[in-house]
Design a protein around this motif. Structure first.
Motif, short mmCIF file in Angstrom:
data_model
loop_
_atom_site.label_atom_id
_atom_site.label_comp_id
_atom_site.label_asym_id
_atom_site.label_seq_id
_atom_site.Cartn_x
_atom_site.Cartn_y
_atom_site.Cartn_z
N MET A 1 0.87 -1.12 -0.21
CA MET A 1 0.16 0.18 0.17
C MET A 1 0.74 1.11 -0.03
N THR A 2 0.25 2.39 -0.43
CA THR A 2 0.93 3.50 -0.39
C THR A 2 0.88 4.05 0.95
N VAL A 3 1.98 4.89 1.20
CA VAL A 3 2.08 5.45 2.54
C VAL A 3 0.62 6.13 2.95
N LEU A 4 -0.09 6.94 2.17
CA LEU A 4 -1.36 7.36 2.72
C LEU A 4 -2.21 6.15 2.86
N GLU A 5 -2.31 5.11 2.16
CA GLU A 5 -3.29 3.93 2.51
C GLU A 5 -2.88 3.26 3.63
N ASN A 6 -1.58 3.27 4.09
CA ASN A 6 -1.02 2.40 5.31
C ASN A 6 -1.85 3.60 6.42
N VAL A 7 -1.59 4.77 6.32
CA VAL A 7 -2.31 5.38 7.37
C VAL A 7 -3.75 5.68 7.59
N ALA A 8 -4.29 5.31 6.30
CA ALA A 8 -5.79 5.26 6.22
C ALA A 8 -6.20 4.03 6.77
N PHE A 9 -5.60 2.87 6.84
CA PHE A 9 -6.01 1.59 6.98
C PHE A 9 -6.94 1.47 8.42
N GLY A 10 -6.49 2.10 9.44
CA GLY A 10 -7.26 1.51 10.54
C GLY A 10 -8.58 2.48 10.57
N LEU A 11 -8.55 3.69 10.08
CA LEU A 11 -9.61 4.52 10.10
C LEU A 11 -10.63 3.78 8.99
N ARG A 12 -10.11 3.05 7.86
CA ARG A 12 -11.29 2.63 6.98
C ARG A 12 -11.90 1.35 7.76
N ARG A 13 -10.93 0.37 8.73
CA ARG A 13 -11.44 -0.54 9.29
C ARG A 13 -12.75 0.03 10.26
N ARG A 14 -12.42 1.00 10.79
CA ARG A 14 -13.46 1.37 11.76
C ARG A 14 -14.49 2.28 11.15
N LYS A 15 -14.55 2.37 9.81
CA LYS A 15 -15.40 3.13 9.00
C LYS A 15 -15.57 4.49 9.67
N ILE A 16 -14.42 5.22 9.91
CA ILE A 16 -14.55 6.60 10.42
C ILE A 16 -14.50 7.51 9.11
N GLY A 17 -15.31 8.48 9.16
CA GLY A 17 -15.56 9.33 8.00
C GLY A 17 -14.24 10.05 7.56
N ASP A 18 -14.25 10.28 5.98
CA ASP A 18 -13.23 11.02 5.61
C ASP A 18 -11.81 10.64 6.18
N PRO A 19 -11.56 9.31 5.78
CA PRO A 19 -10.28 8.67 6.22
C PRO A 19 -9.13 9.28 5.50
N VAL A 20 -9.24 9.81 4.37
CA VAL A 20 -8.14 10.31 3.63
C VAL A 20 -7.66 11.69 4.00
N ALA A 21 -8.61 12.54 4.34
CA ALA A 21 -8.20 13.90 4.92
C ALA A 21 -7.42 13.64 6.19
N LYS A 22 -8.13 12.84 6.93
CA LYS A 22 -7.31 12.69 8.50
C LYS A 22 -6.21 12.12 8.09
N ALA A 23 -5.97 11.07 7.37
CA ALA A 23 -4.50 10.48 7.17
C ALA A 23 -3.72 11.55 6.58
N HIS A 24 -4.07 12.54 5.82
CA HIS A 24 -3.16 13.48 5.42
C HIS A 24 -2.77 14.32 6.42
N GLU A 25 -3.80 14.70 7.36
CA GLU A 25 -3.40 15.47 8.70
C GLU A 25 -2.51 14.87 9.43
N ALA A 26 -2.62 13.44 9.62
CA ALA A 26 -1.38 12.94 10.48
C ALA A 26 -0.11 12.83 9.66
N LEU A 27 -0.28 12.84 8.47
CA LEU A 27 1.18 12.68 7.77
C LEU A 27 1.77 14.28 7.72
N LEU A 28 0.91 15.28 7.78
CA LEU A 28 1.49 16.65 7.78
C LEU A 28 1.85 16.55 9.22
#
Ligand SMILES: Nc1ncnc2c1ncn2[C@@H]1O[C@H](COP(=O)(O)OP(=O)(O)OP(=O)(O)O)[C@@H](O)[C@H]1O
Ligand SMILES: Nc1ncnc2c1ncn2[C@@H]1O[C@H](COP(=O)(O)OP(=O)(O)OP(=O)(O)O)[C@@H](O)[C@H]1O
Ligand SMILES: NCCCCNCCCN
Ligand SMILES: [Mg+2]
Ligand SMILES: [Mg+2]
Lengths: 399, 247, 310, 359, 399
Positions: free
Chosen positions: A99-126
Motif C-alpha cells: 500500500m502507499t504511505v497514505l493507504e497505510n495511514v488510512a488503514f485503521g480509519l477505514r477498518r473502523r469506518k471513520i468518516g473522511d479517512p483520506v483527509a485525516k490521514a493527510h493531517e496525520a502525515l502533515l
C-alpha cells in the motif's frame, strides 16, 4: 472507551497481577503497573526481560495466563486485539509494503469506518512532515521516514494508548537521536499516553516522564528518570542505568542522618535518607561523574568521603570527557569521569591518586549483598569489558 | 535456441502435409491456422489451454492452502505431510501417469478431459506448495499483527494484508503450474483417452509429420510469452531506475 | 515469474526470517487448510501408487488372452523384468546421470554469468533469463523434433560433421546414445539453470572478496567458496534434472532422438503398458524406477547436507 | 488393470440425429487434393449429408490399440466411430467384444466385396468387419542414393546400407519377410523354432546397426529425410511418396515373397455412429468410388468392379498388378497365419524386446 | 614482504596520489596518506565519503585509476588481492557460512600452505577467547562472537597490515564498546598495523593512535585524536568530531599572542597559535564542555571570553551530564555540557544566563567563512535535530 470514537486524550493503563507463562517458561511474573494518562512511560530492560511480551499483552496480541488489563478504567482483558483502543508502532515498523504511505495511514480509519479517512490521514502525515510523500510505497522511504509513517499510522487513530516497541532499534545512532526528539515532540503535542519499550538507557532517560526498569519479568524500580539515576534501589538498576562504583561492607555506625560503612578498612558515609538498608552488610555506591581525582591525599572534611591512595591504570579520552580507571588496593577498580574542561588529562596512567565525593551523592542499595549476585550475566557489558581489560593489563604487567 | 528458431522458421514453410523439407515461404499457415484437418491443431491447442487453466486454478488453490498451513501452523504428522508433498516431485512422470491410469482403469473411470485435469492438478500441487511456501515464510507475521492492531478482523486481515502480499508468490506458482500442465505429455498420454492436447497432437503427428500450423501456434505462444516477459522486465527495470532516482 | 519457484526447492543458506515460534500455532484452521489438498494427493497420488504396487504382483490369467491378469503375489515379475530389462535400467540411470552432468556443466557458467557477472547490467540479466525460460513456452516435443530434423543424416549439421571427418561416413547422430543424452541435456537445461540462478543470484560477492583477501586464487575461491555456497542450487537443479530424465521416454523414443539401442526404462514401461499389455511388468518396472530414484535422491540429499527439501 | 472380464455392450446409436462421423485411419490411405481436402469424403457429404472428421491417427496397430484399449474395455467412446485396422488386430478386438455388429441391410454395396474376402476365420460372414484396402509389404530404396536397388531381403544387409535400413514395427510384415527370405511359408504350419531362427537374424541386424529404424507408418519420414535409404514398406505408400517428392524411390515385392494383408473397417464398441459408418462403407463399396480411391492410394481394393471403373480413370493403373494383383503376383504374396493368445504374447514379446533393445 | 611468510611486525602503508573514478563519479581524489608501521590508524568520515573505497583499494579489491600503493616500501599497486600481505575484517564479517569457525580461521593458512594450520587457528581462536566454539558454524554465533571470529581469521595470517571496515558497525552500543576494547588490546599485543574504518567518532577517538577525517574523497585533517579534537581545522571536523559552538566575525585586533574577533558586537579572543586564519572574516569556536554557565554576569577577566546574557531554552538530563541549549540574541543557540557533579540542573529553562570560557580553549578555523558552507548536509544529525527542536519549541511558545 469505545472503538469508532477518537480518544480526545490519553487514557491510563493498569496492569493488575499480570502473569504470562509460555510452555516451559514464565516470561512475566505478577506484574503490577499503572501508567498515568497522558504520560510518556518508558519500559527499560535488558534483552529477553519481557518488555515485548508486556506490550503484546496490552495490545491483545498475546493472552495473559493471569491478571487483568484496564485501559481508562475499562477491563479489556478479554477483548480481541482489533477491539482495543490501543495502537502499536512495531519495532520493524511493519508497514504494509503493498500500500502507499497514505493507504497505510488510512488503514485503521477505514477498518473502523471513520468518516473522511483520506483527509485525516493527510493531517496525520502533515504532523510527521511527510505529506509530500503520501503516494510513495514504504520501500521508497528512508528508515527514518518509515518510522514516522509508522507513527502516523498509529497516531491517526487517536488511540487512548500508543505502544512503541523499540521503534528506534533499527536506526543508527545519529538518526536515533533525531527520532527521539521528534517522538517526544509529537507526544507532547497530541497528548496521548505513550508506552515506549527500549533497552537503550539514554533513550529512556532523555524521553520519558516515568521509567520502569524491568528485569526477568519483574519491575525492579520505577520513577522519574533523574530520581532513578540518582538513587537506584538495586545493583541491577545502578549498573543498567548508567555506571556505578559499588562497595560492600558492614554498617559500623549510625547517626540520626547518616550511616557509616566499613569498606576494607576505609569508612564511607551515606545519608540515611539515601540508604535503603541501614544495618548489617550493605552495598553502597557512587556514580563515576560524582568522583573527584586528587593527586595529593585530600584533607579529611565532614561532607566528603575519601578513598585512596589508588593507582590510575587506564585513561581514555573521548572528547567531551575522559574516563579514568583507578585501582584501589583491597577495594577494586573504580571508574571516574571527568569533563574535559581544560586540556590534557587530570592524571596519567601510573599516577597515585585519591578519590573523593560529596557524602550526599552516595547511595545505599536495597539488595542483600550476601545473596548471590542475582543479575550477574546482565552486568553492563562495558563494565565487564573494562574489568577484563584491567585484568589483562595486570597480567601483562606481571609478565 | 536453435530448435526454437527452427520451429519458428518452419512455421512459414509452404509445406503440404508433413513439414520436413523446405518448400518456400508463406504466411498462409499463420493466417489459416485453424483451417486444416477440421481445425484439429486448434482444438488440441484449445484443450491444452482449458486443461492448463482449470488444473492451475485447482492446484494453486489447494497448494496455497497447504503452504500457509505448513508455515503458519503446528500440526501432527508434519513430516509425513512433507514427504507426501515431496514424493510427487521425486516420482518420474511415467510412474505417475501409469499409476493413475491403472487406478482409473480399475475404478472404471472413463478417461477424458476430467482425468487429465485430475492428473495435472495432482502433479502441480507440490510445485505450488514449494513456491508459495517460500513466500509465506518470508512474510513478516508482524504485518498481520499490525493489521489486527489497526482494527482489522481476522477476515479483513487475510483479505487485505495476507492475500495481497502472497499474491506474487501465488501468481508465480500459477504460472509454473500452467507451464507444467501445458507442456505435459507423458502423464497426459496415459490418462487422456480420446482427448487430444497440444503436446499429444504433436506426438501423434510426429509419426506422420507435424503440420506447419503446429509450428505457428507454438511460435505464437513463444512470442507472446517473450513479449509479456520482456515488457514486465523492462517496465520493472524502468521502475527500479525511477526508484533509484528518488532516493 | 515462474522461475522464482525454483528458488525454494532449495533452502537458502540464510534461515527464513520468521519461523518464530510465536507465529506458529496449533489451530483447527490448519486442518481446514491442509485437508483438501492432502486428501487430493492421497486419492490421486498415493492410492494409484498402491494399486500400481498391487498390479506389479499380478499373474497372467490361465488360458487368458493378451492383457489378462489376476491379482496374486507373483514376485517373480520383478526377477523377470530385471533379467529382461537390466540394460534399460542401467541405461536410464547412466543417461540421466550423463545428462545431469552435462546440463550442470553448461548451466553453471550460464547461471553464474546471469546471476553474478550480469548484476551490473540488469537489462542484460533479465533478457538472458528470458532466453533461459523461453523454452518453457514452446512445446518440448516440437523442440525435440526440431533437433531430430537438424540431426538427420542428410542435414547440414551431420553433413558438415562428416565433411570435417568428425563423424565417420557411415555414422549418424539420431538413434545414438549421443543424441538421446544430447536431447535430455537440452530439454532439462532450464530445470538446471533456474535453481542455480536463484542461488547464485543471492550469492554474496563479499564472500568471494573475503576469499581473495585470504590468499585464495580465483580458482580456489571458485572451488572452496562459490561451489559450496551454491550447493543448494546444485542439489535442486540436479534433482530436477535427474529425476525426470531417468523416467523420460520421449527423447529416447524411436520417433524422436532414439533408436533400438537407446531405449530407456520409460520406453519399456510404456511398451509394456500400451503395446504388450503386460501390466505387471510395467508396474514392476515403475516401482523399481521409483524406488531406485528415491534411494539415490535420499543418499544424495543426505550427503550434500541439504536435507530440508520441502 | 486386468483385461475386462465382462464384455462391454454397444453404445446407443445417435446416427439419426448426429450427422457427423469420426474416422481414424493410417497415413497415405485416402485420396487428397492439392488443397488438402479429401474429394471422396466431400462427395460423400454432398450425397448423404454426413460430414466426416478424418484423422490419420493410426501409425501402428499396437500403438493405436494401446491408446484406446482402456476405453474399449469399458465400452466407452474412443473418439472414433470407425477405424481401419489390420486383420490380426481386428481378430483380437472381435474376440474381446470390442466391435459392433454391422447391419448388412444398411450396406447393400457389400455385395461388391470380392468373394475371396467374404469369409475370414476371425470374422465369418463379415458381421463385424469390412475390408478397406489391402496391400503388400515389400522393399523400397532411394533411387538416387542407392541406384543398384534391391531384389531380396538379403540385399538389405549389404554393407553399403549399414545404418540406413528401416523396417516396420508391424511384426507380421518385418518377421514375415525375413521368414519368407529364410524359405518359410508364413501362411503354413510353422512354430516357435522357425520364428526364433528369424528373430535371431532380425536381432543380429538390429544389434550390429545394419537396421537403423523400426517404425510404423512414420517410416515415410525417414525415407523423406533420407535417414533410411532402403526399407521394408507398404506398397501403395511409395507410389504416393513418389507423387509428392518426385520419382525418388523404387519398390519391389521380394523374390522370395512378400506379405499380403488387409485393413478393415471396424466400429468400436463405444461409438454412437454405427449407422453413419454403415453408410460410409456402403459409399466406398461403390466401384466408382473405390476406383477413385485406389487410383490415388495405389492399394488393393476389395471392391469387385473397381477395375472396370478404373479403366475409365486411368487404364494404366487398371493394369497395375499392385492394385489389381494378377495370379502371379498373388502367388508370391503370403498371408501371415493366425496366432493364438499365447503365441501372440510370446512372438510379439520377442519382437518388441528387440525394438526395445532388450537383452 | 612475501606471502607464505608471517609478518613479524606491522608494515607501513603509503598511498601516493591515489585517485579512484567510478563511471560518472570520482570517489577518491588525489589521496596521500602514510600510516606508520605498528600504529592503530582510524579513517573517520561520514557515509559515502570514500572510506570503504580507500580500504578496498588497499586490499586490492578495487583498482585505482591513478596513484601508487606501497606496503612496507614495496609497490603493490599491480598485485592481485590474494597476493598482498593484507587482510580485511569486513563490515559484514563475511564469514564463510559453509565452514566451521575453525575452518574459517584456517582458510588463509591453508591457501598459503602454511604448516600446521589447525594448531595456528586454535591459537588465534584462543586469543579471541572462542576456542571452545571452534566447531560451530558462523550462523550459530552471536554478533559479537562472529566479529571475533572475523578478527581471528584475519589476524591468524599475521598480515603486515590489517584492514577493518566498520567491523563494529552491526553491533549494538554495549557490545560495540566491549569489542572496541578487545580490538585495541589485541592490536597492542600482536603489534600489527591496523587501518580501521569507522564513522563513529567516539570509536575513533578511544581507539586510534592517529585519526584521519575524510570528507568527499579527501582527507580534511589528520593527527592524534586529542589534537584533532582540541584544535579542529575546519568546520566539518569541528562538528563531525564532537560538537562545537562556532561564531563568525571579522578580526578586529591582533596582539603578539592573540586575535580578537567581533561577534555581533561581543569581542572574543583566540590565542594566535590556535588560530588558523588571523585576519579578515574568520570562524572561531569552542567545545560545549568548555563552557561555564553563570547566573549572574561574570566579571570580565583577562583569561576568559564571556557571552551573554542569553536564555536557557532546553535542559536535557542524560545521567552523567546535562545538556543546556542557550539562545544568545544576535549570536544564535549555543550548546553547553555540564557534568552532573551535583544533583539538579545548574540552570532551568527560561533562566537568564551568561557563558564564559578560558580563552585558551577557543580555536580558529582554516575555512573561509565567506565560502558557501561546503558540508551543509553533513552536519551532525543530532545538531540538526536540536536546532529543529528548539525552533519548534519557539514556535509553540509563540503560539
Ligand atoms: N512464544 C514463546 N514461547 C516461549 N518463550 C517465549 C515466547 N515468546 C517470548 N518468550 C520468552 O519470553 C522472554 C521475554 O521475551 P520478550 O520478547 O518479551 O523480551 P524483550 O524484553 O522484548 O527482549 P528484547 O529486548 O530482546 O526484545 C524471553 O526469554 C523469550 O525467550
Ligand atoms: N561501483 C561504484 N560505482 C559508482 N559509485 C560508487 C561505486 N562504489 C562506491 N561508489 C560511490 O563512491 C562513494 C564512496 O563510497 P564508499 O563506499 O567508499 O563510502 P564510505 O565512506 O565507505 O561510506 P559508508 O560509511 O556509508 O560505508 C559513494 O558516494 C558511493 O556512492
Ligand atoms: N499407408 C497405409 C498403410 C497401411 C498399412 N496397414 C498395415 C498393414 C500391416 N500388415
Ligand atoms: Mg522485544
Ligand atoms: Mg563503507
Amino acid at each position: 472507551m469505545t472503538i469508532g470514537a477518537f480518544a480526545d486524550r490519553g487514557a491510563d493503563l493498569q496492569l493488575v497481577g499480570i502473569e504470562k507463562r509460555f510452555p516451559g517458561f514464565t516470561a512475566i511474573e505478577n506484574l503490577n503497573l499503572t501508567i498515568p494518562a497522558g504520560s510518556f512511560f518508558a519500559l527499560l530492560g535488558p534483552s529477553g526481560c519481557g518488555k515485548t511480551t508486556t506490550l503484546r499483552l496490552v495490545a491483545g496480541l498475546e493472552e495473559p495466563t493471569g491478571g487483568r488489563i484496564l485501559i481508562g478504567g475499562a477491563d479489556v482483558t478479554n477483548q480481541k486485539s482489533f477491539q482495543r483502543p490501543v495502537n502499536t508502532v512495531f519495532q520493524s515498523y511493519a508497514l504494509f509494503p503493498h500500500m502507499t504511505v497514505l493507504e497505510n495511514v488510512a488503514f485503521g480509519l477505514r477498518r473502523r469506518k471513520i468518516g473522511d479517512p483520506v483527509a485525516k490521514a493527510h493531517e496525520a502525515l502533515l504532523l510527521v512532515e511527510l505529506d509530500h510523500l503520501a503516494h510513495r510505497r514504504p520501500q521508497q522511504l528512508s528508515g527514518g521516514q518509515q518510522q514516522r509513517v509508522a507513527l502516523a499510522r498509529a497516531i491517526v487513530n487517536r488511540p487512548a494508548l500508543l505502544l512503541l516497541d523499540e521503534p528506534l532499534g533499527a536506526l543508527d545512532l545519529k538518526l536515533r537521536r533525531q527520532m527521539q526528539l521528534e517522538l517526544k515532540t509529537i507526544q507532547e503535542e497530541v497528548g496521548l499516553t505513550f508506552l515506549h519499550v527500549t533497552h537503550d538507557q539514554e533513550e529512556a532517560m532523555t524521553m520519558a516522564d516515568i521509567i520502569a526498569v524491568m528485569n526477568k519479568g519483574r519491575i525492579e524500580q520505577m520513577g522519574e528518570p533523574q530520581q532513578l539515576y540518582e538513587l537506584p534501589k538495586t545493583a541491577f538498576v545502578a549498573n543498567f542505568l548508567g555506571q556505578s562504583n559499588l562497595f560492600t561492607g558492614p554498617v559500623v555506625s549510625t547517626t540520626g542522618t547518616a550511616i557509616a560503612v566499613d569498606v576494607s578498612g576505609q569508612k564511607i558515609v551515606v545519608p540515611l535518607e539515601r540508604a535503603h538498608r541501614v544495618s548489617g552488610a550493605v552495598t553502597i555506591g557512587v556514580r563515576p561523574e560524582k568522583l573527584t581525582l586528587h593527586d595529593v591525599a585530600p584533607t579529611y572534611s565532614d561532607g566528603r568521603n575519601v578513598l585512596g591512595p589508588g593507582r590510575v591504570i587506564d585513561v581514555s579520552f573521548s572528547g567531551v570527557s575522559t574516563q579514568y580507571l583507578v585501582a584501589v588496593p583491597g577495594i577494586g577498580t573504580l571508574v571516574v569521569f571527568a569533563q574535559n574542561m581544560a586540556f590534557g588529562p587530570a592524571a596519567h596512567v601510573g599516577a597515585e591518586v585519591w578519590l573523593s565525593w560529596n557524602v550526599n551523592h552516595g547511595f545505599g542499595l536495597d539488595d542483600d549483598p550476601t545473596d548471590a549476585p542475582r543479575f550477574e550475566a546482565d552486568l553492563d557489558t562495558k563494565t565487564i569489558a573494562q574489568q577484563r581489560r584491567s585484568s589483562l593489563i595486570t597480567e601483562f604487567e606481571e609478565a | 535456441m536453435i530448435p526454437i528458431g527452427y520451429t519458428f522458421v518452419y512455421s512459414f514453410n509452404d509445406s503440404l502435409k508433413s513439414n520436413i523439407t523446405w518448400r518456400g515461404f508463406t504466411f498462409d499457415k499463420w493466417l489459416n491456422v485453424c483451417n486444416v484437418q477440421n481445425g484439429a491443431v486448434c482444438q488440441a491447442f484449445g484443450n491444452s489451454l482449458f486443461i492448463g487453466a482449470v488444473a492451475t486454478v485447482a492446484a494453486t488453490t489447494l497448494g496455497t492452502m497447504i503452504a500457509i498451513a505448513i508455515v503458519r501452523y503446528r500440526f501432527k504428522f508434519r513430516s509425513q505431510t512433507s514427504l507426501l508433498l515431496f514424493l510427487p516431485m521425486a516420482t518420474p512422470e511415467v510412474v505417475l501417469g501409469a499409476g493413475l491410469a491403472a487406478q482409473f482403469l480399475s475404478l472404471g473411470v472413463p478417461k477424458d478431459m476430467l482425468t487429465i485435469i485430475l492428473a495435472h492438478t495432482m502433479f502441480c500441487i507440490s510445485f505450488v506448495v514449494v513456491t508459495v511456501k517460500a513466500r509465506v515464510a518470508s512474510l513478516d507475521p508482524a504485518l498481520e499483527e499490525a493489521g489486527r492492531d489497526l482494527y482489522g478482523s481476522a477476515w479483513q486481515v487475510f483479505a487485505r494484508i495476507t492475500f495481497p502480499l502472497l499474491l506474487p508468490g501465488i501468481l508465480a506458482a500459477a504460472l509454473l503450474s500452467f507451464a507444467l500442465s501445458f507442456d505435459d505429455f507423458i502423464i497426459t498420454n496415459f490418462n487422456s483417452g480420446a482427448v487430444t492436447t497440444f503436446p499429444k497432437y504433436i506426438y501423434i503427428s510426429a509419426a506422420r509429420g507435424i503440420p506447419a500450423e503446429a509450428n505457428v501456434l507454438a511460435s505464437a505462444v513463444f512470442i507472446l510469452a517473450l513479449v509479456v516477459v520482456v515488457t514486465v522486465q523492462v517496465s520493472g527495470a524502468a521502475k527500479a531506475r525511477r526508484l533509484a532516482k528518488l532516493s | 515469474m515462474a522461475f522464482a519457484a525454483f528458488s525454494s526447492t532449495a533452502p537458502s543458506a540464510t534461515a527464513a526470517p520468521s519461523t518464530d515460534p510465536v507465529a506458529r500455532r496449533r489451530s483447527p484452521v490448519a486442518l481446514f487448510l491442509l485437508l483438501p489438498g492432502i486428501l487430493y494427493l492421497v486419492l490421486f497420488f498415493l492410492t494409484p501408487l498402491v494399486s500400481l504396487l498391487l498390479t506389479s504382483f499380478q499373474s497372467p490369467r490361465e488360458f487368458g488372452d493378451i492383457g489378462q491378469f489376476d491379482y496374486a503375489f507373483r514376485w517373480q515379475n520383478y526377477v523377470e523384468v530385471v533379467t529382461t530389462y537390466w540394460p534399460h535400467i542401467v541405461r536410464s540411470f547412466s543417461y540421466a546421470l550423463a545428462a545431469t552432468f552435462f546440463a550442470l556443466l553448461i548451466s553453471y557458467p550460464l547461471a553464474y554469468f546471469i546471476g553474478v557477472k550480469a548484476r551490473k547490467w540488469p537489462l542484460l540479466q533479465s533478457l538472458m533469463l528470458v532466453l533461459v525460460i523461453a523454452p518453457f513456452f514452446i512445446s518440448f516435443l516440437l523442440r525435440t523434433l526440431a533437433w531430430k530434423q537438424l540431426f538427420s543424416d542428410e542435414s547440414f549439421v551431420v553433413q558438415s560433421l562428416k565433411a570435417l571427418s568428425l563423424l565417420g561416413p557411415e555414422a549418424h547422430v539420431t538413434g545414438t546414445a549421443f543424441s538421446v543424452i544430447f536431447g535430455l541435456t537440452y530439454n532439462f537445461i532450464p530445470f538446471m539453470t533456474l535453481p542455480l540462478y536463484t542461488t547464485l543470484e543471492r550469492l554474496d560477492v563479499r564472500y568471494l572478496e573475503a576469499g581473495n583477501d585470504l590468499y585464495a586464487s580465483p580458482f580456489q575461491v571458485f572451488r572452496k567458496i562459490t561451489i559450496p555456497l551454491s550447493m543448494p542450487g546444485i542439489v535442486a537443479g540436479t534433482l530436477l534434472t535427474f529425476i525426470p530424465a531417468a523416467g523420460d521416454y520421449i527423447n529416447a523414443s524411436r520417433d524422436f532422438l532414439g533408436g533400438t539401442g537407446t531405449q530407456m526404462m520409460g520406453n519399456v514401461i510404456e511398451a509394456n503398458f500400451l503395446v504388450l499389455q503386460n501390466y505387471p511388468s510395467a508396474a514392476a518396472l515403475s516401482i523399481i524406477l521409483m524406488t531406485v530414484i528415491l534411494v539415490i535422491v535420499s543418499i544424495y540429499v543426505k550427503r550434500s547436507g541439504t536435507e530440508e527439501l520441502l | 488393470s486386468s483385461g475386462a472380464a465382462a464384455k462391454p455392450t454397444a453404445a446407443a446409436d445417435t446416427s439419426a440425429t448426429n450427422k457427423t462421423l469420426r474416422w481414424d485411419n493410417w497415413a497415405l490411405y485416402i485420396d487428397v487434393d492439392d488443397a488438402g481436402s479429401y474429394p471422396t469424403l466431400d462427395a460423400f457429404k454432398a450425397q448423404t449429408g454426413i460430414s466426416v472428421k478424418y484423422t490419420e491417427a493410426v501409425d501402428d496397430n499396437n500403438s493405436y490399440y494401446g491408446k484406446v484399449k482402456d476405453q474399449l474395455a469399458l465400452g466407452q467412446d474412443i473418439g472414433a466411430d470407425v477405424a481401419c485396422l489390420t486383420d490380426w488386430m481386428v481378430s483380437r478386438m472381435i474376440r474381446f467384444g470390442y466391435t459392433q455388429e454391422l447391419d448388412h441391410a444398411n450396406i447393400p454395396n457389400l455385395a461388391n466385396l470380392l468373394p475371396s474376402l467374404q469369409n475370414v476365420d476371425f470374422d465369418p460372414g463379415r458381421t463385424m468387419s469390412v475390408p478397406w484396402q489391402g496391400g503388400f509389404a515389400g522393399l523400397a530404396w532411394n533411387k538416387e542414393k542407392y541406384p543398384q536397388g534391391l531384389k531380396s531381403v538379403e540385399d538389405l544387409w549389404a554393407p553399403e546400407l549399414k545404418g540406413r535400413v528401416g523396417v516396420l514395427s508391424e511384426m507380421r510384415d518385418t518377421m514375415g519377410l525375413i521368414m519368407l527370405d529364410q524359405g518359410i511359408d508364413i501362411s503354413g504350419k510353422w512354430g516357435e523354432e522357425e520364428f526364433t531362427a528369424a528373430i535371431d537374424e532380425f536381432k543380429k541386424r538390429v544389434s550390429d546397426g545394419q537396421i537403423r529404424n523400426i517404425k510404423g507408418n512414420s517410416y515415410k519420414e525417414d525415407l523423406a529425410n533420407e535417414d533410411t535409404l532402403a526399407a521394408i514398406v507398404w506398397s501403395g505408400d511409395i507410389v504416393q511418396l513418389n507423387a509428392e517428392n518426385g520419382d525418388k524411390w523404387g519398390f519391389i515385392v521380394p523374390e522370395k515373397g512378400g506379405t499380403l494383408w488387409n485393413d478393415n473397417f471396424v466400429v468400436p464398441i463405444g461409438s454412437p455412429g454405427k449407422k453413419n459408418v454403415e453408410e460410409l462403407i456402403n459409399y466406398y463399396y461403390d466401384p466408382a468410388v473405390a476406383a477413385e480411391v485406389a487410383a490415388y492410394v495405389n492399394y488393393i481394393t476389395p471392391v469387385a468392379g473397381a477395375k472396370q471403373a478404373m479403366m475409365a480413370i486411368d487404364p494404366l493403373l487398371a493394369e497395375d498388378s499392385l492394385i489389381f494383383p494378377d495370379d502371379a503376383t498373388l502367388a508370391n504374396a503370403y498371408v501371415f497365419r493366425g496366432l493364438d493368445g499365447a503365441e501372440e504374447q510370446t512372438f510379439n514379446g520377442q519382437f518388441q524386446s528387440i525394438l526395445l533393445g532388450a537383452a
